[in-house]
Design an enzyme around this catalytic site. Sequence first.
Site, PDB file in Angstrom:
ATOM      1  N   ARG A  68       0.851  -1.209   0.000  1.00 24.18           N
ATOM      2  CA  ARG A  68       0.000   0.000   0.000  1.00 24.18           C
ATOM      3  C   ARG A  68       0.876   1.246   0.000  1.00 24.18           C
ATOM      4  O   ARG A  68       0.510   2.285  -0.539  1.00 24.18           O
ATOM      5  CB  ARG A  68      -0.964  -0.005   1.196  1.00 24.18           C
ATOM      6  CG  ARG A  68      -1.695   1.329   1.369  1.00 24.18           C
ATOM      7  CD  ARG A  68      -3.017   1.235   2.146  1.00 24.18           C
ATOM      8  NE  ARG A  68      -2.943   0.437   3.340  1.00 24.18           N
ATOM      9  CZ  ARG A  68      -2.371   0.838   4.492  1.00 24.18           C
ATOM     10  NH1 ARG A  68      -1.805   2.025   4.584  1.00 24.18           N
ATOM     11  NH2 ARG A  68      -2.357   0.036   5.538  1.00 24.18           N
ATOM     12  N   TYR A 121     -12.117  18.962 -15.539  1.00 21.60           N
ATOM     13  CA  TYR A 121     -12.771  17.664 -15.787  1.00 21.60           C
ATOM     14  C   TYR A 121     -13.943  17.495 -14.792  1.00 21.60           C
ATOM     15  O   TYR A 121     -13.844  17.912 -13.641  1.00 21.60           O
ATOM     16  CB  TYR A 121     -11.726  16.553 -15.623  1.00 21.60           C
ATOM     17  CG  TYR A 121     -12.314  15.185 -15.480  1.00 21.60           C
ATOM     18  CD1 TYR A 121     -13.016  14.603 -16.526  1.00 21.60           C
ATOM     19  CD2 TYR A 121     -12.194  14.475 -14.291  1.00 21.60           C
ATOM     20  CE1 TYR A 121     -13.583  13.352 -16.388  1.00 21.60           C
ATOM     21  CE2 TYR A 121     -12.748  13.217 -14.144  1.00 21.60           C
ATOM     22  CZ  TYR A 121     -13.449  12.668 -15.198  1.00 21.60           C
ATOM     23  OH  TYR A 121     -14.015  11.432 -15.059  1.00 21.60           O
ATOM     24  N   ASP A 193      -3.033  19.937 -14.087  1.00 22.85           N
ATOM     25  CA  ASP A 193      -3.414  18.642 -14.655  1.00 22.85           C
ATOM     26  C   ASP A 193      -2.920  18.630 -16.103  1.00 22.85           C
ATOM     27  O   ASP A 193      -3.407  19.395 -16.941  1.00 22.85           O
ATOM     28  CB  ASP A 193      -4.943  18.482 -14.572  1.00 22.85           C
ATOM     29  CG  ASP A 193      -5.421  17.126 -15.089  1.00 22.85           C
ATOM     30  OD1 ASP A 193      -4.741  16.543 -15.965  1.00 22.85           O
ATOM     31  OD2 ASP A 193      -6.484  16.655 -14.632  1.00 22.85           O
ATOM     32  N   LYS A 218      -5.211   7.683 -19.406  1.00 25.10           N
ATOM     33  CA  LYS A 218      -5.385   8.265 -20.737  1.00 25.10           C
ATOM     34  C   LYS A 218      -4.130   8.038 -21.592  1.00 25.10           C
ATOM     35  O   LYS A 218      -3.827   6.902 -21.923  1.00 25.10           O
ATOM     36  CB  LYS A 218      -5.745   9.742 -20.585  1.00 25.10           C
ATOM     37  CG  LYS A 218      -6.940   9.976 -19.664  1.00 25.10           C
ATOM     38  CD  LYS A 218      -8.186   9.321 -20.209  1.00 25.10           C
ATOM     39  CE  LYS A 218      -9.441   9.514 -19.405  1.00 25.10           C
ATOM     40  NZ  LYS A 218      -9.410   9.243 -17.975  1.00 25.10           N
TER      41      LYS A 218
HETATM   42  C1  LIG Z   1      -8.182  15.867 -17.456  1.00 23.94           C
HETATM   43  C2  LIG Z   1      -8.561  14.719 -16.594  1.00 23.94           C
HETATM   44  N1  LIG Z   1      -8.106  14.654 -15.334  1.00 23.94           N
HETATM   45  C3  LIG Z   1      -8.429  13.628 -14.512  1.00 23.94           C
HETATM   46  C4  LIG Z   1      -9.247  12.604 -14.937  1.00 23.94           C
HETATM   47  C5  LIG Z   1      -9.601  11.470 -13.996  1.00 23.94           C
HETATM   48  O1  LIG Z   1      -8.905  10.325 -14.349  1.00 23.94           O
HETATM   49  P1  LIG Z   1      -9.391   8.812 -14.038  1.00 23.94           P
HETATM   50  O2  LIG Z   1     -10.555   8.544 -14.925  1.00 23.94           O
HETATM   51  O3  LIG Z   1      -8.186   7.995 -14.335  1.00 23.94           O
HETATM   52  O4  LIG Z   1      -9.783   8.766 -12.598  1.00 23.94           O
HETATM   53  C6  LIG Z   1      -9.728  12.623 -16.251  1.00 23.94           C
HETATM   54  C7  LIG Z   1     -10.612  11.538 -16.720  1.00 23.94           C
HETATM   55  O5  LIG Z   1     -11.188  11.612 -17.793  1.00 23.94           O
HETATM   56  C8  LIG Z   1      -9.374  13.698 -17.098  1.00 23.94           C
HETATM   57  O6  LIG Z   1      -9.812  13.765 -18.363  1.00 23.94           O
END
Ligand SMILES: Cc1ncc(COP(=O)(O)O)c(C=O)c1O
Length: 402
Positions: A68, A121, A193, A218
């Site tokens: 963990r 997001y 991000d 992604k």
């Molecule tokens: C820009 C962005 N940040 C964070 C996330 C969250 O990622 P996860 O789906 O792996 O939890 C996404 C998901 O689509 C995203 O597009």
Amino acid sequence: MGQDDRNEQAEPRALAPETLTVWAGEVDSLAHGATQVPIVYSAAYAYPDVDAWLDVAMGRTPGHIYSRNTNPTVAAFEEKVRVLEAAEAATSFATGMAAVSDTLFALLAPGERVVSVKDTYGGTNQLFTDFLPRVGVKVELCDTTDHEQIEESIAAGCQLVYIETPTNPTLKVMDIARLAQAGQAAGAVVVADNTFATPINQHPLAVGADLVLHSATKFLGGHADALGGVLCGARDLVAKVYHYREITGASLDPMAAYLLIRSMKTLALRVERQNENALRIARWLESQPAVTKVNYPGLESHPQHDIARRQMSGYGGVLSFELDGGLEAVKAVLPRLRLAHRAANLGAVETVAGPPATTSHVECTPEERAAMGIPESLIRYSVGIEDAADLIADLTQALAAL
Ligand SMILES: Cc1ncc(COP(=O)(O)O)c(C=O)c1O
């Protein structure tokens, strides 16, 4: 020996991203003469005596105690991303949302203030509008492209600035250097991000951000078969978030880490192809009568194209476009696509398409989406590594439905 050869031998040159994606984090993790990082499925690690065990537990010697906290396969993945982001430290998470939420909850306390934007997001937006206010964190969400308003809001005092660029799903672009400067002047931690851009196209840390995070699900993974998240940046900040994650427990699984490591070896190749495909398709879509708007930072028509050109070396694999005819047009066109999964994902080798109502902003009501400027006539189109002419032919026959 020519002058250039002598220079190459005298000073080791920095390795290019294409080389780092293949080699970084790998060599120290190999075992038994294997050439690939092993998947270490062990919940805990054994020690011959208490002193050796204590040394690792106290961080005096490298090693692992319990998966963990840390795990050899997971550590190799973290090291690969750390090197690509040129960061002091990195830590990983079970998903991208675990990376986002653990970062926000580890670094913010009740009564503190965070400045972000309306276009993050959908899951991140829910943290800002629901979960953080519940624990007494003050949240201000500014207009995503109004840099003056964001600067004013930051200068009014905050502990954290959170940006996401390009945004999901309308591909707005924020000036990272400018907002990082505003954040630093206010004494705030600046988090970016970088999921849409990837470390191939954009380097938030190099222009002043303190932390950069990814949904590894992604582009880093790129094959739509593993979930993960990763955070890189200053050692002390990453350590704080790591501590929160090791206690709250959203750790990356070793199998997912292995898949991410394997996929990242082709990250540069994939992203270069996706940059090229997306730009070509975005330009083509702009010429289509059924398409009323195309959102892609690489287009000269994009309102923040100048910022994108300055801070990105490629414009990424995701674009979105609006159709004449609203949601009904989206419902008519999407099922006709033969070379796209209709799915809530992006960044994969296969093209993926969908409306925000079932993808990025599934968590929001139609009213919330409208308030965020996300039209129901929008299709998010994540371009894969297929042949661009094939994708354009597929879009042509799908748009013929209108
Ligand atoms: C820009 C962005 N940040 C964070 C996330 C969250 O990622 P996860 O789906 O792996 O939890 C996404 C998901 O689509 C995203 O597009």
